[in-house]
Design a protein around this motif. Structure first.
Motif, PDB file in Angstrom:
ATOM      1  N   SER A  98      -6.238  -1.316  -2.761  1.00  0.00           N
ATOM      2  CA  SER A  98      -7.510  -1.376  -3.465  1.00  0.00           C
ATOM      3  C   SER A  98      -8.408  -0.254  -2.989  1.00  0.00           C
ATOM      4  O   SER A  98      -8.169   0.337  -1.929  1.00  0.00           O
ATOM      5  N   GLY A  99      -9.417   0.055  -3.808  1.00  0.00           N
ATOM      6  CA  GLY A  99     -10.413   1.030  -3.395  1.00  0.00           C
ATOM      7  C   GLY A  99     -10.113   2.466  -3.777  1.00  0.00           C
ATOM      8  O   GLY A  99     -10.866   3.364  -3.389  1.00  0.00           O
ATOM      9  N   PHE A 100      -9.041   2.691  -4.527  1.00  0.00           N
ATOM     10  CA  PHE A 100      -8.735   4.042  -4.988  1.00  0.00           C
ATOM     11  C   PHE A 100      -7.893   3.937  -6.257  1.00  0.00           C
ATOM     12  O   PHE A 100      -7.454   2.849  -6.647  1.00  0.00           O
ATOM     13  N   ASP A 101      -7.672   5.073  -6.886  1.00  0.00           N
ATOM     14  CA  ASP A 101      -6.899   5.091  -8.130  1.00  0.00           C
ATOM     15  C   ASP A 101      -5.416   5.001  -7.796  1.00  0.00           C
ATOM     16  O   ASP A 101      -4.724   6.014  -7.639  1.00  0.00           O
ATOM     17  N   PHE A 102      -4.930   3.780  -7.686  1.00  0.00           N
ATOM     18  CA  PHE A 102      -3.564   3.544  -7.231  1.00  0.00           C
ATOM     19  C   PHE A 102      -2.547   4.216  -8.152  1.00  0.00           C
ATOM     20  O   PHE A 102      -1.584   4.809  -7.678  1.00  0.00           O
ATOM     21  N   SER A 103      -2.744   4.141  -9.439  1.00  0.00           N
ATOM     22  CA  SER A 103      -1.751   4.651 -10.381  1.00  0.00           C
ATOM     23  C   SER A 103      -1.656   6.170 -10.377  1.00  0.00           C
ATOM     24  O   SER A 103      -0.758   6.729 -11.014  1.00  0.00           O
ATOM     25  N   ALA A 104      -2.564   6.834  -9.664  1.00  0.00           N
ATOM     26  CA  ALA A 104      -2.537   8.297  -9.570  1.00  0.00           C
ATOM     27  C   ALA A 104      -2.129   8.765  -8.178  1.00  0.00           C
ATOM     28  O   ALA A 104      -2.227   9.956  -7.883  1.00  0.00           O
ATOM     29  N   THR A 105      -1.647   7.849  -7.348  1.00  0.00           N
ATOM     30  CA  THR A 105      -1.410   8.163  -5.940  1.00  0.00           C
ATOM     31  C   THR A 105       0.020   7.841  -5.527  1.00  0.00           C
ATOM     32  O   THR A 105       0.505   6.736  -5.771  1.00  0.00           O
ATOM     33  N   ALA A 106       0.680   8.819  -4.899  1.00  0.00           N
ATOM     34  CA  ALA A 106       1.979   8.542  -4.299  1.00  0.00           C
ATOM     35  C   ALA A 106       1.795   7.629  -3.088  1.00  0.00           C
ATOM     36  O   ALA A 106       0.769   7.681  -2.412  1.00  0.00           O
ATOM     37  N   MET A 107       2.799   6.805  -2.851  1.00  0.00           N
ATOM     38  CA  MET A 107       2.739   5.857  -1.744  1.00  0.00           C
ATOM     39  C   MET A 107       4.007   5.982  -0.899  1.00  0.00           C
ATOM     40  O   MET A 107       5.075   6.358  -1.400  1.00  0.00           O
ATOM     41  N   THR A 108       3.879   5.630   0.347  1.00  0.00           N
ATOM     42  CA  THR A 108       4.954   5.867   1.310  1.00  0.00           C
ATOM     43  C   THR A 108       5.072   4.679   2.258  1.00  0.00           C
ATOM     44  O   THR A 108       4.077   4.006   2.542  1.00  0.00           O
ATOM     45  N   TRP A 109       6.288   4.454   2.741  1.00  0.00           N
ATOM     46  CA  TRP A 109       6.528   3.482   3.815  1.00  0.00           C
ATOM     47  C   TRP A 109       6.984   4.248   5.063  1.00  0.00           C
ATOM     48  O   TRP A 109       7.853   5.127   4.984  1.00  0.00           O
ATOM     49  N   VAL A 110       6.369   3.909   6.183  1.00  0.00           N
ATOM     50  CA  VAL A 110       6.711   4.487   7.482  1.00  0.00           C
ATOM     51  C   VAL A 110       6.939   3.323   8.432  1.00  0.00           C
ATOM     52  O   VAL A 110       6.228   2.320   8.371  1.00  0.00           O
ATOM     53  N   ARG A 111       7.902   3.436   9.314  1.00  0.00           N
ATOM     54  CA  ARG A 111       8.150   2.348  10.260  1.00  0.00           C
ATOM     55  C   ARG A 111       8.078   2.843  11.691  1.00  0.00           C
ATOM     56  O   ARG A 111       8.192   4.034  11.965  1.00  0.00           O
ATOM     57  N   GLN A 112       7.884   1.876  12.582  1.00  0.00           N
ATOM     58  CA  GLN A 112       7.771   2.184  14.002  1.00  0.00           C
ATOM     59  C   GLN A 112       8.390   1.052  14.795  1.00  0.00           C
ATOM     60  O   GLN A 112       7.849  -0.054  14.824  1.00  0.00           O
ATOM     61  N   ALA A 113       9.527   1.330  15.402  1.00  0.00           N
ATOM     62  CA  ALA A 113      10.155   0.344  16.262  1.00  0.00           C
ATOM     63  C   ALA A 113       9.271   0.112  17.485  1.00  0.00           C
ATOM     64  O   ALA A 113       8.537   1.009  17.903  1.00  0.00           O
ATOM     65  N   PRO A 114       9.311  -1.078  18.067  1.00  0.00           N
ATOM     66  CA  PRO A 114       8.436  -1.376  19.207  1.00  0.00           C
ATOM     67  C   PRO A 114       8.581  -0.350  20.317  1.00  0.00           C
ATOM     68  O   PRO A 114       9.687  -0.067  20.782  1.00  0.00           O
TER      69      PRO A 114
END
Lengths: 109, 119
Positions: free
Chosen positions: B25-41
């Protein structure tokens, strides 16, 4: 792809400058001006400090600067402050993926 | 105000599946690329997957390609990460992140959702 190479640790006294390196290859850091740097305090989410090699997002102090030469990018923190103590990660576009560095723990002495 | 709310993590046995969600929320989601990043403990950041604004282009790390699927629902302002054939080495905090304009930098991050893979 292998992670970008960062020194495990760096340190400096308050007011000093410290530079953290990030070494990749001609397929990632050397190929693109899409190097970013992130600051992460313990237990917190990463924060974008530098993008596209040397650009600062709004709100990031100008004490933080980035540069690149060949396959190595660098983050320089000038006028070190206690709150700069954190982990720092570089990242680079690498074709159709992005790779991160292993991280550098910056200690303010 | 930009907000990213990650959810869906939990404990799963090796070989199991999970679906992560990230409500934006709070931005134009449909115009924005999105990414998943992970971090092991206790470890560093690892880029996992990304999706273009309309979802027509998807990208995966070699370590998850063929096992993970990224998707998005622009009507619901949500990005998903469907994870199959989970391995112990997939255990990590998974963050969704908003791409910074048209770059591959990530200017906002969710709070993360923890995935545990063990028997």
């Amino acid at each position: 792809q292998s992670a970008l190479t960062q020194p495990p640790s760096a340190s400096g006294s308050p007011g000093q400058s410290v530079t953290i390196s990030c070494t990749g290859t001609s397929s990632d850091v050397g190929a693109y001006n899409y190097v970013s740097w992130y600051q992460q305090h313990p237990g917190k989410v990463p924060k974008l400090m530098i993008y596209e090699v040397g650009n600062r997002p709004s709100g990031v102090p100008d004490r933080f600067s980035g540069s690149k030469s060949g396959n190595t990018a660098s983050l320089t923190v000038s006028g070190l402050q206690a709150e700069d103590e954190a982990d720092y990660y570089c990242s680079s576009l690498a074709g159709r993926t992005v790779i991160f560095g292993g991280g550098t723990k910056l200690t303010v002495l | 105000e930009v907000q990213l709310l990650d959810s869906g993590g939990g404990w799963v046995q090796p070989g199991g599946s999970l679906r992560l969600s990230c409500a934006a929320s709070g931005f134009d989601f449909s115009a924005t690329a999105m990414t998943w990043v992970r971090q092991a403990p206790g470890k560093g950041l690892e880029w996992v997957s990304a999706i273009s604004p309309r979802g027509e282009n998807v990208y995966y790390a070699d370590s998850v390609r063929g096992r993970f699927t990224i998707s998005r629902d622009n009507a619901r302002n949500t990005v998903y990460l469907q994870m199959y054939s989970l391995r112990p080495e997939d255990a990590a905090i998974y963050y969704c992140a908003k791409n910074h304009y048209a770059t591959v930098a990530y200017s906002y991050w969710g709070q993360g959702t923890l995935v545990t893979v063990s028997s």
